[in-house]
Structure formats: structure tokens, C-alpha cells
Design a protein around this motif. Structure first.
Motif, PDB file in Angstrom:
ATOM      1  N   ILE A  50       1.009  -1.378  -0.134  1.00 44.58           N
ATOM      2  CA  ILE A  50      -0.095   0.227  -0.521  1.00 44.58           C
ATOM      3  C   ILE A  50       0.881   1.583   0.419  1.00 44.58           C
ATOM      4  CG2 ILE A  50      -1.467   1.296   1.636  1.00 44.58           C
ATOM      5  CD1 ILE A  50      -2.268  -1.520   2.060  1.00 44.58           C
ATOM      6  N   LEU A  51       0.960   2.198  -1.141  1.00 47.95           N
ATOM      7  CA  LEU A  51       1.821   3.524  -1.568  1.00 47.95           C
ATOM      8  C   LEU A  51       0.262   4.547  -0.894  1.00 47.95           C
ATOM      9  CD1 LEU A  51       3.103   3.493  -4.157  1.00 47.95           C
ATOM     10  CD2 LEU A  51       4.079   2.158  -2.175  1.00 47.95           C
ATOM     11  N   LEU A  52       1.117   5.619   0.447  1.00 47.09           N
ATOM     12  CA  LEU A  52       0.127   6.284   0.302  1.00 47.09           C
ATOM     13  C   LEU A  52       0.485   7.584   0.085  1.00 47.09           C
ATOM     14  CD1 LEU A  52      -0.778   5.242   5.035  1.00 47.09           C
ATOM     15  CD2 LEU A  52      -2.182   5.481   2.362  1.00 47.09           C
ATOM     16  N   VAL A  64      -6.717  -2.697   7.588  1.00 46.50           N
ATOM     17  CA  VAL A  64      -7.821  -3.267   6.094  1.00 46.50           C
ATOM     18  C   VAL A  64      -6.395  -3.204   5.667  1.00 46.50           C
ATOM     19  CG1 VAL A  64      -8.924  -1.680   6.330  1.00 46.50           C
ATOM     20  CG2 VAL A  64      -7.567  -1.018   4.851  1.00 46.50           C
ATOM     21  N   ALA A  65      -4.722  -3.346   6.706  1.00 38.60           N
ATOM     22  CA  ALA A  65      -4.115  -4.001   5.316  1.00 38.60           C
ATOM     23  C   ALA A  65      -3.603  -5.021   4.975  1.00 38.60           C
ATOM     24  CB  ALA A  65      -2.091  -2.981   5.748  1.00 38.60           C
ATOM     25  N   LEU A 124       2.908  -1.144   4.492  1.00 39.85           N
ATOM     26  CA  LEU A 124       2.434   0.512   4.519  1.00 39.85           C
ATOM     27  C   LEU A 124       3.813   1.349   3.987  1.00 39.85           C
ATOM     28  CD1 LEU A 124      -0.059   0.774   7.302  1.00 39.85           C
ATOM     29  CD2 LEU A 124      -0.423   0.436   4.260  1.00 39.85           C
ATOM     30  N   ILE A 125       3.598   2.301   3.197  1.00 43.78           N
ATOM     31  CA  ILE A 125       4.998   2.875   1.847  1.00 43.78           C
ATOM     32  C   ILE A 125       4.565   4.632   2.444  1.00 43.78           C
ATOM     33  CG2 ILE A 125       6.694   4.002   1.136  1.00 43.78           C
ATOM     34  CD1 ILE A 125       7.119   0.809   0.068  1.00 43.78           C
ATOM     35  N   VAL A 145      10.465   2.667  -2.548  1.00 43.53           N
ATOM     36  CA  VAL A 145       9.772   2.007  -3.563  1.00 43.53           C
ATOM     37  C   VAL A 145       9.993   1.595  -4.855  1.00 43.53           C
ATOM     38  CG1 VAL A 145       7.448   2.565  -5.326  1.00 43.53           C
ATOM     39  CG2 VAL A 145       7.697   3.086  -3.023  1.00 43.53           C
ATOM     40  N   ARG A 146      11.601   1.859  -5.252  1.00 43.92           N
ATOM     41  CA  ARG A 146      12.527   1.602  -5.999  1.00 43.92           C
ATOM     42  C   ARG A 146      13.169   0.167  -5.719  1.00 43.92           C
ATOM     43  NH1 ARG A 146      13.159   0.304  -9.642  1.00 43.92           N
ATOM     44  NH2 ARG A 146      14.413   1.145 -11.744  1.00 43.92           N
ATOM     45  N   GLU A 147      13.404   0.429  -3.935  1.00 45.78           N
ATOM     46  CA  GLU A 147      13.804  -1.069  -4.259  1.00 45.78           C
ATOM     47  C   GLU A 147      13.631  -2.160  -3.866  1.00 45.78           C
ATOM     48  OE1 GLU A 147      15.119  -0.263   0.238  1.00 45.78           O
ATOM     49  OE2 GLU A 147      16.834   1.403  -1.094  1.00 45.78           O
TER      50      GLU A 147
END
Length: 363
Positions: free
Chosen positions: A149-151, A170-171, A176-177, A190-192
Motif C-alpha cells: 500500500i502506497l499512501l 485493512v492492510a 505500508l509506505i 518504492v524503487r528498491e
């Protein structure tokens, strides 16, 4: 310096080569679907870009099942040159993000195939909808890929901790990032997660920042972005088709149009998404408890002591109802299709026997 082929950069593997071997014997080459435009497919093969369509035999075998047709991310067996290339087969998918197609017809729509990670993107603004996020997470688990999940839009301010607590409920085990394409927060994390040869998908509603994230990761403008509406914080559609993008340094991103409707096609992902409710249900006194206030109902007890939020329960019940309704519709369609098949077979036999023995002479 080791040079990798174009196919390797797009995720080609020994497993795929094994699946393609029968087609290779027929002179067909492997290619990956990177975009689709109304039945025409943009492919990447070792020779470069190809434009292709499915063969007549493929169309006949697929019949009326849209999920049998190539989807973005699929590997296909192709014959012919650019402009005249023909897709003869889709190689077996190792994962697929599928939803119920919009509209009244009961059809599966493959959003993306052969994914390693599904990034569910939600914006930290007024349009954040936890129940919608719940659906995306369930579909991501069902796909066979790893959900994250990206916030997004963390630079907009607000009480991030409050939102994180709501989303964490709800994850369902998804990481979570918190990210911001504006100030770069979370971008490296994210890139990693996008390794060379791996494929990830960005999914979520319009305006949550999927295309902006893609542009930030690519280091250039790959997708057009527009401002969200100020009156309701909702986004405008900018991405109009699903498309696979190769990032500098390796790794592929599937950018998808915003999907405000996301009905689940399968229900297996619900178990992974609602492990908290499964654990509570297991404590009910009776195995056939309907969780509507029966004696010894653990759901009722969890609501009373505050360990289960009513909205979480409502979201679970709604998705379970939808799954049951969908299963009934699919079963009914399967029975209709079976009846049509045997009716066609019966007509064919009758026609053959009448031709051989005369009208009714064989009865």
C-alpha cells in the motif's frame, strides 16, 4: 560488461522458455504485451516493437471469454513481422490481477498479468476511502502478487498518523509506505521493490498520483498528469490505457487508469484480507453462527468491547454478499452455456443423420 537481451529486460525466464518451446518448434517467437488498443496489441520482442492482433483460431477458441485474450503483461507466441504479426497463444500466467468488468455482463477483466508486486495507491487527502482500499488489497492478494500500500501525496500535510492507523486496520499484512513525488519521501523504498526483470502494477482511483510516481521513478515524463479537483479532492482521468514501462536500471511498471469501481472476480483474497475477522469468527460458540447477535457470537462480543470496528464488519459483509451473488451468477451462466453446447451438438447430430438416412428415417 554483461549485455542482457531486450526480452530479458522485460522479464523473460527459463520457465517461460519451457512454456514457449512447442510454439518455437512452429517458428513462432515470444513477445510481451506492453499495451492494448481496441483489439490491437503493442508487443516487445527481441527484434523490437511489434503491432499484432490475435489469429482467427485464437478468437474462435477464446469464444466469449475476455480473460482468455492477451492482457498487458502477458507473454504471447507470435508469428509475422511488424504490422502483420499474429498472436497464436498466451503463455501460462504466473499471476493475474482480475476484476469483474464494469457493466451488467458477468465477465472477468484481466487488469495486468505476470505481476510480482501490486502497489495499491491511495492519496492522503479527502478522497481516501478505506473501504475501497480494502477491495484493492483483497484483489491484490488474490492475484498471486505481493500487495504493497502506497499512501501518496504526503507533502499535503494533515495528521498522517491518524490515517496510518485507519489504513493499517485493512492492510492485511501488506507493507505500508508513505510517499511523496513532490519531496521524494519514500521514493527510494518504492524503487528498491522494483527489481530488474520484475513487474509491478500501480492501481488505484484517479488522481491518487500513480502517473506522477511513474514519472518520478522513470526520471522523465512517461505519463500526463493533471491537478485534482479542488471541490472534492478527486482526480481527473489522465491515464487512458494500461501500459507497461521499462524503468532506467531495470524493472517494469504497469500504469493503469483510475478505477473507481472494483468488484472482485474471485473471493479467495477475502480470507487473506480479513484474517482478523476469521480469527474472531473461530471463537463463536456455534459453527453455524450467522453473526447477527446469536448467543456466544464472538463478532458481537468484539463489537461490544471495541476490538472490531462496525465499518470493518460492514465492509466484510458487503464483500461476502457480493462474492456469493457473483458465484450464483457465474454458476447460472455456466449452466446456460452447457445447455447451449449440448443443444448445438444435438442439432449437429440430427442434421448429420438426416443427411445420411433421410428426414427422420433414422429414428
Amino acid at each position: 560488461m554483461t549485455t542482457i537481451s531486450l526480452l530479458d529486460a522485460f522479464g523473460w525466464s527459463a520457465e517461460l522458455a519451457l512454456g514457449h518451446a512447442p510454439h518455437q518448434a512452429l517458428g513462432r517467437v515470444p513477445a510481451r504485451v506492453v499495451a492494448e488498443d481496441r483489439g490491437s496489441y503493442q508487443l516487445i520482442a527481441d527484434s523490437g516493437d511489434l503491432r499484432a492482433s490475435v489469429s482467427g483460431r485464437f478468437r474462435h477458441d477464446a469464444a466469449s471469454d475476455p480473460s482468455a485474450y492477451p492482457a498487458v503483461g502477458d507473454w504471447v507466441a507470435v508469428e509475422g513481422a511488424t504490422g502483420d504479426a499474429v498472436i497464436h497463444a498466451v503463455l501460462p500466467r504466473r499471476s493475474a490481477l482480475v476484476r469483474q468488468a464494469s457493466g451488467k455482463r458477468t465477465e472477468a477483466q484481466v487488469v495486468g498479468a505476470n505481476l510480482d508486486v501490486v502497489f495499491v495507491v491511495a492519496s492522503l487527502n479527502a478522497d481516501l476511502n478505506v473501504r475501497r482500499l480494502e477491495r484493492y488489497v483483497a484483489a491484490a492478494w488474490e492475484s498471486g502478487a505481493q500487495p504493497v500500500i502506497l499512501l501518496s501525496k504526503a507533502d499535503l500535510g494533515g495528521d498522517i498518523d491518524v490515517v496510518l492507523n485507519a489504513v493499517a486496520s485493512v492492510a492485511a499484512g501488506a507493507t505500508l509506505i508513505v510517499v511523496s513525488s513532490f519531496d521524494g519521501r519514500g521514493i527510494d523504498e518504492v524503487r528498491e521493490r522494483i527489481k530488474p526483470g520484475q513487474t509491478v502494477a500501480f492501481v488505484g482511483s484517479s488522481g491518487v498520483g500513480k502517473s506522477t510516481l511513474l514519472n518520478r521513478l522513470a526520471g522523465e515524463e512517461r505519463a500526463i498528469v493533471r491537478e485534482i479537483r479542488e471541490d472534492d479532492a478527486r482526480g481527473r482521468h489522465t491515464t487512458t490505457r494500461r501500459q507497461l514501462h521499462l524503468l532506467p536500471g531495470g524493472g517494469l511498471v504497469l500504469d493503469t487508469p483510475g478505477m473507481r469501481e472494483f468488484a472482485l472476480w474471485e473471493s479467495d483474497g477475502l480470507e487473506q484480507t480479513f484474517t482478523d475477522l476469521d480469527e474472531i469468527v473461530a471463537r463463536c460458540r456455534f459453527g453455524n453462527c450467522s453473526h447477527h447477535g446469536e448467543p456466544g457470537c464472538a463478532i458481537a462480543a468484539a463489537l461490544a468491547n471495541g476490538s472490531l470496528h462496525p465499518d470493518r464488519l460492514a465492509g466484510w459483509r458487503k464483500l461476502v454478499r457480493e462474492a456469493a451473488h457473483h458465484e450464483r451468477r457465474v454458476d447460472a451462466l455456466a449452466r446456460q452455456e452447457e445447455r447451449r453446447k449440448w443443444k448445438a451438438i444435438g442439432k449437429s447430430v440430427t442434421k448429420h443423420m438426416n443427411a445420411k438416412y433421410g428426414q427422420g428415417g433414422w429414428r
